[in-house]
Design an enzyme around this catalytic site. Structure first.
Site, PDB file in Angstrom:
ATOM      1  N   HIS A 194      -1.512  -6.692   1.441  1.00  0.00           N
ATOM      2  CA  HIS A 194      -2.772  -6.357   2.111  1.00  0.00           C
ATOM      3  C   HIS A 194      -3.265  -7.532   2.939  1.00  0.00           C
ATOM      4  CE1 HIS A 194      -4.107  -8.578  -1.466  1.00  0.00           C
ATOM      5  NE2 HIS A 194      -5.118  -8.968  -0.708  1.00  0.00           N
ATOM      6  N   ASP A 203      -6.957  -9.669   4.014  1.00  0.00           N
ATOM      7  CA  ASP A 203      -8.381  -9.918   3.769  1.00  0.00           C
ATOM      8  C   ASP A 203      -9.071 -10.146   5.110  1.00  0.00           C
ATOM      9  OD1 ASP A 203      -7.668  -9.995   1.113  1.00  0.00           O
ATOM     10  OD2 ASP A 203      -7.887 -12.170   0.918  1.00  0.00           O
ATOM     11  N   HIS A 246     -14.630 -10.193   3.097  1.00  0.00           N
ATOM     12  CA  HIS A 246     -14.160 -10.233   1.707  1.00  0.00           C
ATOM     13  C   HIS A 246     -14.921 -11.270   0.887  1.00  0.00           C
ATOM     14  CE1 HIS A 246     -11.499  -9.912  -1.669  1.00  0.00           C
ATOM     15  NE2 HIS A 246     -10.883 -11.059  -1.470  1.00  0.00           N
TER      16      HIS A 246
END
Length: 247
Positions: A52, A54, A58
């Site tokens: 993934h 960020d 975040h």
């Protein structure tokens, strides 16, 4: 010679490893050809599940969300820092990154090859090397705004500690008693430096084996990487299909 595409993405599966405290991943049929004439999968996962990225949001609600970042943040020529052979929980300093940062420039995607992808799915995966704040600052100073790592995080992942809640509580009390300043220590320091960079930074985590990229780099071949996320609105991050192009 034709370019080679290398998938750098972990498979998304039920009960796959996640960061401690993140939502568990569950994939199950929502519709089937037997009952509805089509197969449709229902997904339950977090924005930080699997491979993934960020976004700055975040770690700070005043910083850009995923959909506020330019697409250029998620692709570009890559430089791979060879950090293999480090001991568990090694602090990665600017000196360890110096050879890679000498080749980096604005628009470069810096990939941190720790070799920790080999521990995926084991307890050892949590004991990965991590960036010091000074190393993160050196990355930003080099003009890099996108960083990827073949580990769970660019910051240290907390040790889950003993499985017995009573023992864990006792150890926590002892820590507070003997080190009262622990609670005041900053957390996710490298995240804050990288994501808080001018224009907003991006961090990709849980990349798979980066050895083919290192080999291509050593052979003088160009390496490009794409880290395009699912287009979630106002999100802190999202899963990606991470792909490298070699040659």
């Amino acid at each position: 010679m034709a370019a080679t595409l290398v998938d750098l993405t972990h498979q998304v599966t039920t009960a796959m490893p996640v960061y401690p405290g993140d939502p568990a991943v569950l994939l199950e049929p929502a519709l089937t050809t037997a009952t509805a004439g089509v197969n449709v999968l229902a997904l339950h996962l977090g924005s930080q599940s699997g491979t993934h990225v960020d976004a700055p949001y975040h770690v700070d609600v005043t910083w850009p969300t995923l959909d506020g970042l330019p697409l250029e943040r998620f692709t570009g020529p890559a430089v791979v820092a060879d950090l293999r052979g480090l001991e568990p929980r090694t602090a990665v300093t600017p000196e360890l990154l110096a050879p890679a940062l000498e080749r980096a420039a604005e628009g470069t995607v810096l990939l941190l090859a720790t070799g920790w992808a080999r521990h995926w799915g084991t307890d050892a995966y949590l004991a990965h090397p991590s960036l010091t704040p000074a190393a993160a600052e050196a990355i930003v100073a080099a003009g890099v705004r996108t960083v990827g790592v073949d580990a769970l995080s660019v910051d240290p992942t907390p040790d889950p500690g003993p499985g017995d809640p009573a023992v864990a509580a006792l150890l926590a009390d002892l820590t507070d008693e003997h080190d009262p300043d622990t609670a005041d220590e900053p957390s996710l320091a490298a995240h804050r430096v990288l994501l808080g960079a001018s224009g907003g930074g991006v961090i990709a985590e849980n990349l798979t084996d980066l050895r083919p990229l290192l080999a291509a780099q050593e052979a003088g071949l160009p390496v490009e990487v794409s880290l395009f996320p699912v287009r979630l609105v106002a999100a802190d991050g999202a899963p990606v299909r991470a792909v490298a192009r070699l040659g």
